[in-house]
Design a protein around this motif. Structure first.
Motif, PDB file in Angstrom:
ATOM      1  N   ARG A 108       0.428  -7.149  -9.401  1.00 22.40           N
ATOM      2  CA  ARG A 108       1.443  -7.949  -8.716  1.00 22.40           C
ATOM      3  C   ARG A 108       2.623  -7.090  -8.275  1.00 22.40           C
ATOM      4  O   ARG A 108       3.229  -7.340  -7.239  1.00 22.40           O
ATOM      5  N   PHE A 109       2.959  -6.074  -9.061  1.00 21.59           N
ATOM      6  CA  PHE A 109       4.050  -5.173  -8.674  1.00 21.59           C
ATOM      7  C   PHE A 109       3.660  -4.383  -7.428  1.00 21.59           C
ATOM      8  O   PHE A 109       4.461  -4.227  -6.501  1.00 21.59           O
ATOM      9  N   ILE A 110       2.433  -3.892  -7.409  1.00 20.51           N
ATOM     10  CA  ILE A 110       1.953  -3.144  -6.244  1.00 20.51           C
ATOM     11  C   ILE A 110       1.937  -4.049  -5.023  1.00 20.51           C
ATOM     12  O   ILE A 110       2.444  -3.688  -3.954  1.00 20.51           O
ATOM     13  N   GLU A 111       1.374  -5.235  -5.179  1.00 17.24           N
ATOM     14  CA  GLU A 111       1.271  -6.198  -4.075  1.00 17.24           C
ATOM     15  C   GLU A 111       2.645  -6.496  -3.470  1.00 17.24           C
ATOM     16  O   GLU A 111       2.829  -6.421  -2.251  1.00 17.24           O
ATOM     17  N   ALA A 112       3.607  -6.815  -4.316  1.00 18.99           N
ATOM     18  CA  ALA A 112       4.942  -7.182  -3.826  1.00 18.99           C
ATOM     19  C   ALA A 112       5.663  -5.992  -3.201  1.00 18.99           C
ATOM     20  O   ALA A 112       6.335  -6.133  -2.174  1.00 18.99           O
ATOM     21  N   ARG A 113       5.504  -4.810  -3.796  1.00 21.95           N
ATOM     22  CA  ARG A 113       6.178  -3.621  -3.258  1.00 21.95           C
ATOM     23  C   ARG A 113       5.615  -3.248  -1.895  1.00 21.95           C
ATOM     24  O   ARG A 113       6.371  -2.983  -0.941  1.00 21.95           O
ATOM     25  N   VAL A 114       4.290  -3.250  -1.762  1.00 18.56           N
ATOM     26  CA  VAL A 114       3.647  -2.913  -0.496  1.00 18.56           C
ATOM     27  C   VAL A 114       3.998  -3.965   0.572  1.00 18.56           C
ATOM     28  O   VAL A 114       4.243  -3.623   1.727  1.00 18.56           O
ATOM     29  N   GLU A 115       4.033  -5.221   0.163  1.00 21.47           N
ATOM     30  CA  GLU A 115       4.397  -6.306   1.087  1.00 21.47           C
ATOM     31  C   GLU A 115       5.779  -6.070   1.698  1.00 21.47           C
ATOM     32  O   GLU A 115       6.016  -6.379   2.865  1.00 21.47           O
ATOM     33  N   GLN A 116       6.692  -5.493   0.917  1.00 19.90           N
ATOM     34  CA  GLN A 116       8.045  -5.203   1.404  1.00 19.90           C
ATOM     35  C   GLN A 116       8.139  -3.844   2.100  1.00 19.90           C
ATOM     36  O   GLN A 116       9.197  -3.466   2.593  1.00 19.90           O
ATOM     37  N   GLY A 117       7.043  -3.087   2.104  1.00 20.05           N
ATOM     38  CA  GLY A 117       7.026  -1.791   2.774  1.00 20.05           C
ATOM     39  C   GLY A 117       7.830  -0.724   2.049  1.00 20.05           C
ATOM     40  O   GLY A 117       8.370   0.184   2.682  1.00 20.05           O
ATOM     41  N   LEU A 118       7.892  -0.824   0.720  1.00 15.81           N
ATOM     42  CA  LEU A 118       8.686   0.122  -0.060  1.00 15.81           C
ATOM     43  C   LEU A 118       7.806   1.098  -0.820  1.00 15.81           C
ATOM     44  O   LEU A 118       6.730   0.740  -1.294  1.00 15.81           O
ATOM     45  N   THR A 119       8.286   2.321  -0.948  1.00 17.64           N
ATOM     46  CA  THR A 119       7.650   3.284  -1.840  1.00 17.64           C
ATOM     47  C   THR A 119       8.191   3.042  -3.242  1.00 17.64           C
ATOM     48  O   THR A 119       9.205   2.348  -3.422  1.00 17.64           O
ATOM     49  N   GLN A 120       7.547   3.631  -4.228  1.00 14.94           N
ATOM     50  CA  GLN A 120       8.075   3.526  -5.591  1.00 14.94           C
ATOM     51  C   GLN A 120       9.478   4.120  -5.660  1.00 14.94           C
ATOM     52  O   GLN A 120      10.354   3.572  -6.327  1.00 14.94           O
ATOM     53  N   MET A 121       9.693   5.221  -4.955  1.00 17.49           N
ATOM     54  CA  MET A 121      11.010   5.875  -4.980  1.00 17.49           C
ATOM     55  C   MET A 121      12.083   4.972  -4.384  1.00 17.49           C
ATOM     56  O   MET A 121      13.176   4.837  -4.933  1.00 17.49           O
TER      57      MET A 121
END
Length: 81
Positions: A12-25
């Protein structure tokens, strides 16, 4: 919702982060949560993070914190036998 004894769902963290177009950094910079912590959440190495950690990430990713505790619902595709 008191999730102190519940485990997060890493995907879910990966899904939401990618959905927002953000890198981990970038997520780390905006949320104030360290990149290694975000990485560990996404890898499933940190399954019971502090609620404050989840709340900070949830705010940046525009998701309710409960989102990160609910398994991904896959679409059921019936097959014929």
């Amino acid at each position: 919702m008191d999730n102190t004894n519940e485990q997060i769902v890493p995907e879910r963290f990966i899904e939401a982060r990618v959905e927002q177009g953000l890198t981990q950094m970038k997520l780390s910079e905006i949320s104030g949560i360290s990149r290694p912590t975000i990485s560990n959440l996404e890898k499933g190495l940190l399954l019971s993070p502090r609620l404050e950690t989840v709340s900070s990430i949830a705010w940046v990713l525009h998701k309710p914190k409960e989102f990160f505790y609910v398994p991904v619902q896959r679409e059921f595709i019936p097959t014929t036998v």
